[in-house]
Design a protein around this motif. Structure first.
Motif, PDB file in Angstrom:
ATOM      1  N   LEU A 142       0.795  -1.209  -0.153  1.00  0.00           N
ATOM      2  CA  LEU A 142      -0.041   0.118   0.085  1.00  0.00           C
ATOM      3  C   LEU A 142       0.890   1.277   0.101  1.00  0.00           C
ATOM      4  CD1 LEU A 142      -2.756  -1.124   2.859  1.00  0.00           C
ATOM      5  CD2 LEU A 142      -2.888  -1.150   0.114  1.00  0.00           C
ATOM      6  N   THR A 143       1.937   1.274   0.604  1.00  0.00           N
ATOM      7  CA  THR A 143       2.837   2.398   0.558  1.00  0.00           C
ATOM      8  C   THR A 143       4.094   2.430  -0.349  1.00  0.00           C
ATOM      9  OG1 THR A 143       4.211   1.081   2.442  1.00  0.00           O
ATOM     10  CG2 THR A 143       2.464   2.645   2.905  1.00  0.00           C
ATOM     11  N   GLU A 144       3.908   1.438  -1.621  1.00  0.00           N
ATOM     12  CA  GLU A 144       5.049   1.462  -2.420  1.00  0.00           C
ATOM     13  C   GLU A 144       5.096   2.793  -3.289  1.00  0.00           C
ATOM     14  OE1 GLU A 144       4.588  -2.092  -4.787  1.00  0.00           O
ATOM     15  OE2 GLU A 144       5.457  -3.399  -3.392  1.00  0.00           O
ATOM     16  N   ASP A 145       4.097   3.475  -3.381  1.00  0.00           N
ATOM     17  CA  ASP A 145       4.031   4.737  -4.173  1.00  0.00           C
ATOM     18  C   ASP A 145       3.551   6.010  -3.524  1.00  0.00           C
ATOM     19  OD1 ASP A 145       1.355   3.867  -4.190  1.00  0.00           O
ATOM     20  OD2 ASP A 145       1.084   4.062  -6.224  1.00  0.00           O
ATOM     21  N   ARG A 146       3.338   5.761  -2.166  1.00  0.00           N
ATOM     22  CA  ARG A 146       2.631   6.639  -1.284  1.00  0.00           C
ATOM     23  C   ARG A 146       3.055   6.736  -0.234  1.00  0.00           C
ATOM     24  NH1 ARG A 146      -3.631   5.272  -1.997  1.00  0.00           N
ATOM     25  NH2 ARG A 146      -2.446   4.502  -3.747  1.00  0.00           N
ATOM     26  N   PRO A 147       3.266   8.083   0.774  1.00  0.00           N
ATOM     27  CA  PRO A 147       3.654   8.012   2.105  1.00  0.00           C
ATOM     28  C   PRO A 147       2.466   7.068   3.048  1.00  0.00           C
ATOM     29  CG  PRO A 147       2.861  10.058   1.472  1.00  0.00           C
ATOM     30  CD  PRO A 147       2.793   9.219   0.350  1.00  0.00           C
ATOM     31  N   LYS A 148       2.851   6.696   3.951  1.00  0.00           N
ATOM     32  CA  LYS A 148       1.753   6.063   4.800  1.00  0.00           C
ATOM     33  C   LYS A 148       0.620   6.854   5.367  1.00  0.00           C
ATOM     34  CE  LYS A 148       1.936   3.434   9.527  1.00  0.00           C
ATOM     35  NZ  LYS A 148       2.745   3.090  10.665  1.00  0.00           N
ATOM     36  N   ALA A 149       0.733   7.991   5.447  1.00  0.00           N
ATOM     37  CA  ALA A 149      -0.136   9.056   5.746  1.00  0.00           C
ATOM     38  C   ALA A 149      -1.104   9.420   4.750  1.00  0.00           C
ATOM     39  CB  ALA A 149       0.416  10.367   6.115  1.00  0.00           C
ATOM     40  N   LEU A 150      -0.782   8.949   3.527  1.00  0.00           N
ATOM     41  CA  LEU A 150      -1.768   8.898   2.451  1.00  0.00           C
ATOM     42  C   LEU A 150      -2.648   7.677   1.967  1.00  0.00           C
ATOM     43  CD1 LEU A 150      -0.541  11.826   0.261  1.00  0.00           C
ATOM     44  CD2 LEU A 150      -1.978  11.978   2.078  1.00  0.00           C
ATOM     45  N   VAL A 151      -2.299   6.510   2.941  1.00  0.00           N
ATOM     46  CA  VAL A 151      -3.082   5.479   2.742  1.00  0.00           C
ATOM     47  C   VAL A 151      -4.500   5.575   2.908  1.00  0.00           C
ATOM     48  CG1 VAL A 151      -3.198   2.985   3.308  1.00  0.00           C
ATOM     49  CG2 VAL A 151      -0.965   3.876   2.919  1.00  0.00           C
TER      50      VAL A 151
END
Length: 256
Positions: A17-26
């Motif tokens: 889920l965080t390969e292309d985004r920061p954790k905060a935007l999951v």
């Protein structure tokens, strides 16, 4: 109070889920995880957000801009993932009074306002929410050690053999004294500067610490299954529409 939000993490345990985004935007039930944190802090009358960013920080800055729900945002950068105490220290230049701190990977529903009241009314140096978790999950968190009177005398970050199942939840209030103890913390066995060690130093110096039991629920979104659990809990809060467009038990008129 100002509200510091730690949102610099890579979220390696949340992959893919965080390969292309920061954790905060999951996304959780259609909204970024960080949005749930900011909504809670808005409800607590945060006067400014100080968001600590790191991994893929430009995505967070682009998404939220200079304010959220009328509350201004200041961004500070944690250049390396060196632990929560290190992340909090990055916010020190922006904070000069008592403040709230929220870890940006939690979804809360509960009595956060009680923690804020303790800080305002009793002038403690630290107050935080605690909850009991299943013993097999305690090693994921900062674990509280209590004496025979039930008083917290120590906190241990993610121990292999937790001394209890009473853990810190990720919402705190602090006086600026926490910055001094964060600067004194030494790297833990995990190689990180732990917030729990900074809180321990507050205790050892005789500062006033207050723990509040969580009355509600909280999910720390560390793994994909935690995201799924948070979505299930949030979906339980969504009213089920009736055939006439209202909700069960509601009248057909509204003052909204």
């Amino acid at each position: 109070m100002k509200a510091v939000v730690l949102a610099a993490g890579q979220g390696t345990r949340l992959r893919p889920l965080t390969e292309d985004r920061p954790k905060a935007l999951v996304e959780i039930d259609g909204k970024p995880l960080l949005t749930y944190c900011l909504d809670e802090l808005v409800s607590l009358d945060a006067e400014e957000f100080v968001i600590v960013v790191g991994y893929r920080k430009e995505q967070i800055i682009e998404h939220y801009g200079n304010s959220y729900d009328g509350v201004p945002i200041t961004y500070v950068h944690q250049e390396e993932p060196a632990g929560l105490a290190h992340a909090l220290l990055q916010a020190e230049p922006e904070v000069d009074d008592d403040f709230m701190l929220m870890l940006g990977d939690n979804v809360f529903r509960g009595n956060l306002e009680t923690v804020v009241q303790r800080q305002r009314e009793q002038r403690v140096d630290c107050a935080f929410l605690v909850e009991e978790v299943p013993e097999e999950e305690a090693s994921r968190y900062g674990v509280c050690v209590t004496n025979k009177y039930g008083e917290i005398v120590n906190v241990v970050e993610k121990p292999d053999d937790p001394p209890s199942n009473l853990v810190m939840t990720g919402f705190y209030t602090f006086s600026p004294a926490i910055f001094k103890t964060c600067s004194l913390v030494q790297p833990s066995d995990r190689g990180e500067y732990e917030l729990s060690d900074a809180i321990d130093l507050l205790m050892e110096s005789g500062r006033t610490i207050d723990a509040v039991r969580l009355d509600g629920w909280r999910i720390d979104v560390g793994y994909p299954e935690d995201r799924d659990a948070a979505e299930r809990r949030l979906s339980e809060e969504t009213p089920t529409p009736t055939t006439d467009g209202g909700t069960p038990g509601s009248s057909s008129t509204s003052d909204d």
